[in-house]
Design a protein around this motif. Structure first.
Motif, PDB file in Angstrom:
ATOM      1  N   THR A 126      54.574  41.913  45.027  1.00 41.51           N
ATOM      2  CA  THR A 126      54.238  42.380  43.681  1.00 41.51           C
ATOM      3  C   THR A 126      54.996  43.631  43.294  1.00 41.51           C
ATOM      4  O   THR A 126      55.036  43.982  42.116  1.00 41.51           O
ATOM      5  CB  THR A 126      52.732  42.656  43.582  1.00 41.51           C
ATOM      6  N   GLY A 130      55.598  44.075  39.517  1.00 41.66           N
ATOM      7  CA  GLY A 130      54.930  45.182  38.855  1.00 41.66           C
ATOM      8  C   GLY A 130      55.871  46.359  38.743  1.00 41.66           C
ATOM      9  O   GLY A 130      56.711  46.561  39.604  1.00 41.66           O
ATOM     10  N   GLU A 136      49.306  47.596  37.909  1.00 40.78           N
ATOM     11  CA  GLU A 136      49.354  46.550  36.885  1.00 40.78           C
ATOM     12  C   GLU A 136      50.373  45.476  37.264  1.00 40.78           C
ATOM     13  O   GLU A 136      51.377  45.276  36.582  1.00 40.78           O
ATOM     14  CB  GLU A 136      49.691  47.172  35.532  1.00 40.78           C
ATOM     15  N   HIS A 137      50.127  44.787  38.366  1.00 43.33           N
ATOM     16  CA  HIS A 137      51.087  43.803  38.867  1.00 43.33           C
ATOM     17  C   HIS A 137      51.145  42.597  37.933  1.00 43.33           C
ATOM     18  O   HIS A 137      50.134  41.968  37.632  1.00 43.33           O
ATOM     19  CB  HIS A 137      50.688  43.345  40.269  1.00 43.33           C
ATOM     20  N   PHE A 138      52.349  42.262  37.508  1.00 47.10           N
ATOM     21  CA  PHE A 138      52.520  41.157  36.576  1.00 47.10           C
ATOM     22  C   PHE A 138      52.106  39.827  37.188  1.00 47.10           C
ATOM     23  O   PHE A 138      51.624  38.933  36.504  1.00 47.10           O
ATOM     24  CB  PHE A 138      53.980  41.096  36.106  1.00 47.10           C
ATOM     25  N   GLU A 140      49.690  39.069  39.192  1.00 50.32           N
ATOM     26  CA  GLU A 140      48.249  38.872  39.068  1.00 50.32           C
ATOM     27  C   GLU A 140      47.846  38.732  37.610  1.00 50.32           C
ATOM     28  O   GLU A 140      46.959  37.937  37.264  1.00 50.32           O
ATOM     29  CB  GLU A 140      47.513  40.038  39.713  1.00 50.32           C
ATOM     30  N   ALA A 141      48.492  39.481  36.736  1.00 48.61           N
ATOM     31  CA  ALA A 141      48.105  39.486  35.325  1.00 48.61           C
ATOM     32  C   ALA A 141      48.353  38.149  34.645  1.00 48.61           C
ATOM     33  O   ALA A 141      47.679  37.826  33.662  1.00 48.61           O
ATOM     34  CB  ALA A 141      48.858  40.594  34.592  1.00 48.61           C
ATOM     35  N   TYR A 142      49.296  37.373  35.163  1.00 42.98           N
ATOM     36  CA  TYR A 142      49.643  36.109  34.521  1.00 42.98           C
ATOM     37  C   TYR A 142      49.256  34.913  35.371  1.00 42.98           C
ATOM     38  O   TYR A 142      49.973  33.926  35.464  1.00 42.98           O
ATOM     39  CB  TYR A 142      51.125  36.102  34.127  1.00 42.98           C
ATOM     40  N   HIS A 152      58.054  38.800  32.208  1.00 37.92           N
ATOM     41  CA  HIS A 152      57.520  40.051  31.676  1.00 37.92           C
ATOM     42  C   HIS A 152      58.150  41.260  32.374  1.00 37.92           C
ATOM     43  O   HIS A 152      58.333  42.307  31.749  1.00 37.92           O
ATOM     44  CB  HIS A 152      56.002  40.073  31.809  1.00 37.92           C
TER      45      HIS A 152
END
Length: 248
Positions: A126, A130, A136-138, A140-142, A152
């Motif tokens: 990550t 991130g 705010e790891h991308f 996990e966010a997506y 992103h």
């Protein structure tokens, strides 16, 4: 941004008889993030009665001496420093070098970057997805989609570069990966003219004929299996589902 052809570009720069471009290093990242941006650093410098300009000059002289010694060992007059994790610290880097550094921003189609990164980097990495190790790891966010995560991440890096170029248009050269592989002679001529050098004859052949040392933990090794600048690696994201392409 990773997976944009930066290893190939490093080989091309390093093949110039007047330039050395060592492997990727986190040195500026460590200097900037830890030594100059850490909240405790300001208090530490005040305690030593060291004003910020003095501190920056000290770090700059130390860093330049280290890179000058690399260039001297290789019989070169100038050096390039390759880094990408410091994209969030570009303004600090510019302050460190007293507003006189020149920058080469290598960019590639965002979805091709996302496609290549999702095939090479496991989702657990990550720190790649991130921004600079933030929480705010991308990935996990997506929802665990590596393609969306890297799309992103590409946007995050690209926006920082475009912002910096808008502020310093005369000291930033934007090189598109697609243009470089399609017209290597023309684009390399423009690139070297930007930094006050000429394009030597047979530079591309020289770059690929002499293997460069690679850092196993950090640098992609695909370039070591090539013998020249290769085309045909465009729009590979079109193998994605139409829904994923639209979303990304």
């Amino acid at each position: 941004c990773p997976r944009s052809g930066s290893n190939m570009l490093r080989w091309l720069l390093d093949a110039h008889p007047n330039l050395t471009c060592p492997p990727f290093s986190m040195l500026l990242h460590v200097l900037g993030e830890q030594a100059l941006l850490d909240p405790a650093s300001a208090a530490a410098y005040r305690a030593l009665r060291s004003p910020r300009p003095w501190t920056l000059r000290y770090f700059r002289e130390w860093f330049e001496a280290a890179l000058d010694s690399v260039a001297k060992r290789e019989g070169k007059a100038r050096w390039c420093f390759r880094h990408w994790v410091t994209y969030r610290s570009l303004h600090l880097v510019d302050e460190l070098f007293n507003d006189r550094a020149h920058y080469i921003f290598l960019v590639r189609h965002g979805l091709d970057v996302a496609d290549a990164a999702s095939k090479v980097y496991p989702g657990a990495e990550t720190w790649q997805e991130g921004p600079n190790g933030r929480d705010e790891h991308f990935h996990e966010a997506y929802g665990g989609s590596a393609q969306m995560a890297y799309a992103h991440y590409w946007r995050e890096v690209s926006e920082r570069m475009l912002e910096f170029k808008a502020l310093h248009p005369n000291r930033v050269f934007v090189l598109r990966y697609e243009d470089l592989v399609a017209q290597p002679q023309q684009k390399l001529s423009e690139l070297f003219a930007f930094i006050g050098e000429e394009l030597p004859a047979e530079l591309v052949q020289r770059a690929f004929s002499t293997p460069k040392p690679m850092l196993s933990a950090w640098e992609g090794h695909e370039v070591t299996r090539t013998k020249s600048i290769e085309q045909g690696r465009h729009h590979l994201y079109r193998a994605w589902s139409p829904e994923l392409v639209r979303a990304a």
